[in-house]
Design an enzyme around this catalytic site. Structure first.
Site, mmCIF file in Angstrom:
data_model
loop_
_atom_site.group_PDB
_atom_site.id
_atom_site.type_symbol
_atom_site.label_atom_id
_atom_site.label_comp_id
_atom_site.label_asym_id
_atom_site.label_seq_id
_atom_site.Cartn_x
_atom_site.Cartn_y
_atom_site.Cartn_z
ATOM 1 N N GLU A 9 39.937 4.940 -30.974
ATOM 2 C CA GLU A 9 39.263 5.792 -29.999
ATOM 3 C C GLU A 9 38.090 5.106 -29.313
ATOM 4 O O GLU A 9 37.752 5.423 -28.170
ATOM 5 C CB GLU A 9 38.788 7.088 -30.667
ATOM 6 C CG GLU A 9 39.908 7.998 -31.174
ATOM 7 C CD GLU A 9 40.475 7.589 -32.526
ATOM 8 O OE1 GLU A 9 39.948 6.636 -33.148
ATOM 9 O OE2 GLU A 9 41.446 8.213 -32.982
ATOM 10 N N HIS B 278 14.079 -10.003 -25.290
ATOM 11 C CA HIS B 278 14.819 -10.893 -26.188
ATOM 12 C C HIS B 278 14.999 -12.280 -25.576
ATOM 13 O O HIS B 278 16.110 -12.657 -25.190
ATOM 14 C CB HIS B 278 16.177 -10.271 -26.515
ATOM 15 C CG HIS B 278 16.075 -8.948 -27.206
ATOM 16 N ND1 HIS B 278 15.771 -7.777 -26.542
ATOM 17 C CD2 HIS B 278 16.190 -8.602 -28.513
ATOM 18 C CE1 HIS B 278 15.730 -6.768 -27.412
ATOM 19 N NE2 HIS B 278 15.968 -7.233 -28.601
ATOM 20 N N GLN C 260 40.900 17.864 -39.247
ATOM 21 C CA GLN C 260 41.502 17.870 -37.907
ATOM 22 C C GLN C 260 40.840 18.887 -36.973
ATOM 23 O O GLN C 260 41.273 19.048 -35.840
ATOM 24 C CB GLN C 260 43.002 18.215 -37.997
ATOM 25 C CG GLN C 260 43.745 17.530 -39.122
ATOM 26 C CD GLN C 260 43.846 16.032 -38.960
ATOM 27 O OE1 GLN C 260 44.341 15.550 -37.950
ATOM 28 N NE2 GLN C 260 43.351 15.277 -39.941
#
Lengths: 625, 625
Positions: free
Chosen positions: A363, A32, A424
């Site tokens: 998270e 790149h 859950q």
């Protein structure tokens, strides 16, 4: 050195860096270059403009500033910077992307100056949060953490998790640099060159923002100096740049992302750079010689105590263990995603509040911050519901390329959580964590084995996942028992065992109950506690398989990638049949025992399966099963 | 009805709803009453205050407004609302969280008024984005999508992905409602009652924000009315509320998250509600009778054409196929995460721009939006690199509980991508998608099978994952060949096959090359193209296993959860040994063929493994392997 001299020196270095970027990517034939060229001044000013403090001969120095390339595809720039610093030779640069070279396509732990592997976007800032938390709250060191960000990757939600937590923890030692070069992989980014769009958002999240002309050395140096003076809040440089800067036919052109130049194009591009002094080298300021705040010396941890006969949830034993073990492992740090009263990380948080970070319901940032902490020598134990680790699995996957030492803990495993229902229930977590190369997966069935396995996890250098259970389970082991990683426990055994039942966690108790039911009918089975799901005790499993001729695995997890497949894989060359009982029906709300029955992983199901195996075996031996 | 009468009516309904919430959770003994109580006025005003338009007798009506409870734990409120609307009986409410009840702990597709399963936080807004995109750009319908959000879940980065895309697509038909009740699961949220903190952030992202007293019916109704008049930008109500509102000993108290009341406490709480009229029912406005903009009638798709002898990357064939098939499947929609020129979603985007949504580098929102689109009758094909699906796996996991019809496509699978290195290599994707119950996993090895499998995916009702390869691979099949889901192709076969090699994708070509090498030495092996990894063709695999006595699987993926374990699981009861060749060494940059060799999944490795198996078999039969 006067300001003018400094600017001239950085200009020289920038030319050299551009030269390296063009030559190494052209030689590699992939990479790149244009994404690297846009950040050259931003990075040259940082490293060689008297801002960054780092001892290049001691990359592990605890008070080095840290630099993370969140836009990991700008790796040619990253390697070229260290070449300009005199730490990578021109010949080494030409191995870019070759098999075995430390200069991989995107930075990994193979390169000693990479703080962490990057390349999956939107992860560097979280790692930086971890390193900055360490400096401010644990090591008490003045080092700063700098993160180079791409404009495209600001679309990742993970960035905004990190932005908010960095403000919450007042991380003035964290500096982000957004390289706004306008162009993503396939066209313009969401906001193009609208720097104000980034400024509004980032400053609304509470950061100090500084708009910069990212190709003006004077402007960029001034911004860094201003950043050094900011207190109480993190700082974001938002820099207007040109993708492909310095080469007329690349500058600000779409269609050049991740593309390299042909040999002739490269010659042309090098011609545009002007005269390159390949001998010039940049000077990096050295860090203050300070050591981390002395951690308490490793002391003794009390032994775990659980009254026999009193069921305890393994998730609670996890919290107890962590709080208990910290004196023996003073590098331990706890993190949790706003569910500490469910995972029982709160036991540790209350006992050692200075070692605990509440990371809220974010998270991805939590996983990234944990990686940052371990890369600064800590042992992070990081917990949430097993189900919600799916949320951060890109961060977890990437961690394995950073020589990591993170301990992930997932509570509320399986359908046995009951009424809360499928959202859950962790039913994929074993499969996910088993894909981690060299990753350890532990799944204790009682409080005492949990205590021991948490200690094993703390001792083990590497990635460990510990799966805990919501409901209380009876004690199975005494305090004298040891649980090495890679081991298992044969809990029931006779010379006449007709099958071996391999279980872990909640289903181990079902297996023991099935053993009792069956033995009343004169059928004996071996029962193994596979507390170490990965690595697993191949020798013991093989022995049991050959001794009994039939293996039955039982798990509160989906069949794919679970214990059954792990055991099946380990025994695949034996030719002994392996039957898997797993959660294979669409889960729903209900009582834990109802759900174990519904999924066919309860004592009843085990008894039935054993009997079915025996009936078939009577008809024609294992091959007929 | 005057304003005063309307407010009195909503007050009555709110009391009834609170009554239901308290009674049903007390009876269930688990659930989230306090998180439900804070949103009662917000939701009662929406549904019964002349805002929401919905035909309760026709939940599938295409022009119904949509309501998504992103804070899925407020399910007691959700079910109580529909009870207040007369669509759920008081007795049914008492089955809340019981095994088999449609009223699960968190909403799932089992409840007909749930637009999608929720309960893993931070996902509802993305689903709403998909439904709003559908209304504005595909169906051309005036329905609005409302999403109830918790304040805690605003910490999830996924929310900010959705916020930015909703503005990008000018979704004035999307209304979010943040219930700022200050308390998360274990204490105060990041911003507590600082409504301005949310306002600053959400408005910086370009949304119209309205601050509301979430317990004032007049104030809430006024805000909704204002929201209806907003044009060009989505609207966020930011409502100050009390967790546990209406019950003195619950209101704004920490420690009551996810806790239910004892029977006596419940009596006390009900007493505080005042008189509850259990016969009162709320009226919901009916939607305009409009149909979706007529899609073109399903037409014919041209046949795929590939010149034989010219290698084509399966990722390119994917793009070709989608563009080609759209006329036959006019419900197809394409989404991509800013890598359309790598996944080749761009071929579809260019052919049918009105059916394509650029979702930028924000995979979580992309996955959620795809779910929203399929829940409005579309067939979304949604693509990124295989590695980056790990980023959205919580959204994918949750989708399976929403009766989904999403087609995920992951390009750049495996180490064979080469120089870009591990961050870009999909090495866990098969394991992840195999955990989806009833999920289909397809992995074509050439352009023609890709074309056919994309069509199979479009036809199949459910979740499908298609794994594509970066490099060009030779054509293996002619246009006449068909590839049903659950099938496989036996490409090499003889009566004397000493083993069967099962492969898919890039390793299938290695297996064919190994076959050629071996056959020159007089060793014959069977070669199977396992293009359908899940479900897999058990009958064919069994037959081949029994015929040859040895199975060798080869895959460009980690061993855990991959093809080897899938095949091993399917054959586990046979007693035939299964050997797995998979990517088990730490991946790095290099040339594709170098990496296949390094990982031991190349033709060379297959030849060696076959010979090793034969040598062992000569010594003592399969049992000795």
């Amino acid at each position: 050195m006067s300001d003018q001299e400094q600017i001239r020196k950085i200009e020289q270095l920038a030319r050299l860096i551009r030269y390296h970027i063009l030559v190494m990517t052209t030689r590699a034939g992939s990479g790149h270059p244009t994404s690297s060229l846009s950040s050259v001044e931003l990075m040259a000013c940082l490293l060689f403009g008297g801002i960054f403090r780092f001892d290049p001969d001691r990359p592990g120095h605890p008070n080095n500033d840290r630099l993370i390339f969140s836009k990991g595809h700008a790796s040619p720039l990253f390697y070229a910077l260290w070449a300009a610093a005199g730490k990578v030779s021109g010949e080494e640069l030409l191995t870019f992307r070759e098999f075995g070279s430390p200069l991989e396509g995107h930075p990994t732990a193979a390169f000693p100056y990479a703080e962490a592997a990057t390349g999956s976007l939107g992860q560097g800032l979280a790692i930086g949060v971890g390193m900055a938390l360490n400096a401010k709250y644990l090591d008490d060191l003045p080092y700063r953490t700098y993160v180079l960000l791409g404009d495209s990757e600001m679309a990742e939600g993970s960035q905004w998790e990190s932005l908010q937590l960095a403000v919450h923890y007042k991380l003035e030692n964290l500096v982000g640099i957004i390289d706004v070069n306008r162009l993503g992989q396939r066209g313009e980014t969401l906001y193009g060159w609208d720097l104000a769009a980034y400024e509004r958002r980032v400053s609304a999240f509470g950061w100090k923002t500084l708009l910069v002309d990212g190709h003006s050395i004077a402007d960029t140096l001034a911004a860094y100096r201003e950043a050094l003076a900011v207190r109480e809040v993190p700082v974001m440089l938002i820099a207007k740049t040109l993708k492909g800067k310095g080469v007329s036919f690349l500058e600000n052109r779409n269609g050049w992302h991740g593309k390299t130049l042909g040999r002739e194009e490269c010659e042309r591009a090098l011609g545009e750079l002007g005269e390159v002094d390949r001998s010039v080298r940049g000077e990096i300021l050295r860090p203050e010689e300070r050591r981390p705040k002395a951690a308490p010396p490793a002391g003794k941890a009390p032994e775990p105590v659980y009254p026999p006969g009193e069921p305890v949830a393994t998730r609670r034993a996890y919290g107890n263990a962590l709080a208990r073990l910290y004196p023996r492992y003073p590098a331990i740090v706890g993190l949790d995603g706003e569910v500490g009263n469910s995972t029982y990380a709160e036991i540790f948080a209350k006992a050692h509040p200075e070692r605990f970070f509440e990371m809220y319901i974010a998270e991805q940032n939590m996983a990234g911050a944990a990686l940052g902490l371990c890369r600064r020598g800590k042992i992070p134990f990081v917990s949430t519901f097993a189900a919600f680790w799916t949320r951060a699995f890109d961060q977890i996957r990437m961690a394995q390329y950073s020589a990591p030492n993170v301990k992930y803990v997932g509570s509320h495993a399986g359908v046995s959580i009951g009424e809360d229902g499928p959202s859950q229930m962790g039913l994929e977590d074993i499969a996910l964590f088993r894909t981690i190369l060299n990753g350890v997966v532990l799944y204790p069935a009682d409080a005492l084995s949990t205590e021991r396995l948490v200690e094993e996890a703390a001792r083990h250098e590497g990635m460990v996942y510990i799966r805990t259970t919501r409901m209380a389970t009876p004690l199975l082991y005494g305090p004298e028992e040891r649980f090495p990683i890679g081991g298992c426990k044969v809990l029931r055994r006779s010379e006449k065992d007709a099958a071996v039942v391999v279980a872990a966690g909640v289903t181990l108790h079902e297996a023991l109950a099935a053993h009792e039911i069956l033995s009343r009918e004169g059928i004996l089975v071996r029962v193994i506690d596979l507390y170490s799901v990965q690595p697993l005790d191949e020798a013991a499993l093989r022995e049991a398989a050959l001794a009994t001729g039939v293996v039955i695995t039982v798990e509160d997890h989906h069949a794919a990638g679970g214990i059954g497949e792990a055991v099946g894989g380990a025994l695949a060359s034996l030719g002994v049949p392996v039957f898997s009982l797993a959660a294979v029906r669409m889960p729903k709300s209900g009582k834990p025992q109802e759900l174990l029955d519904y999924e066919g992983i309860s004592r009843t199901a085990i008894v039935q399966k054993v009997k079915a195996c025996l009936a078939l075996a009577r008809k024609g031996g294992p091959q007929a099963l």
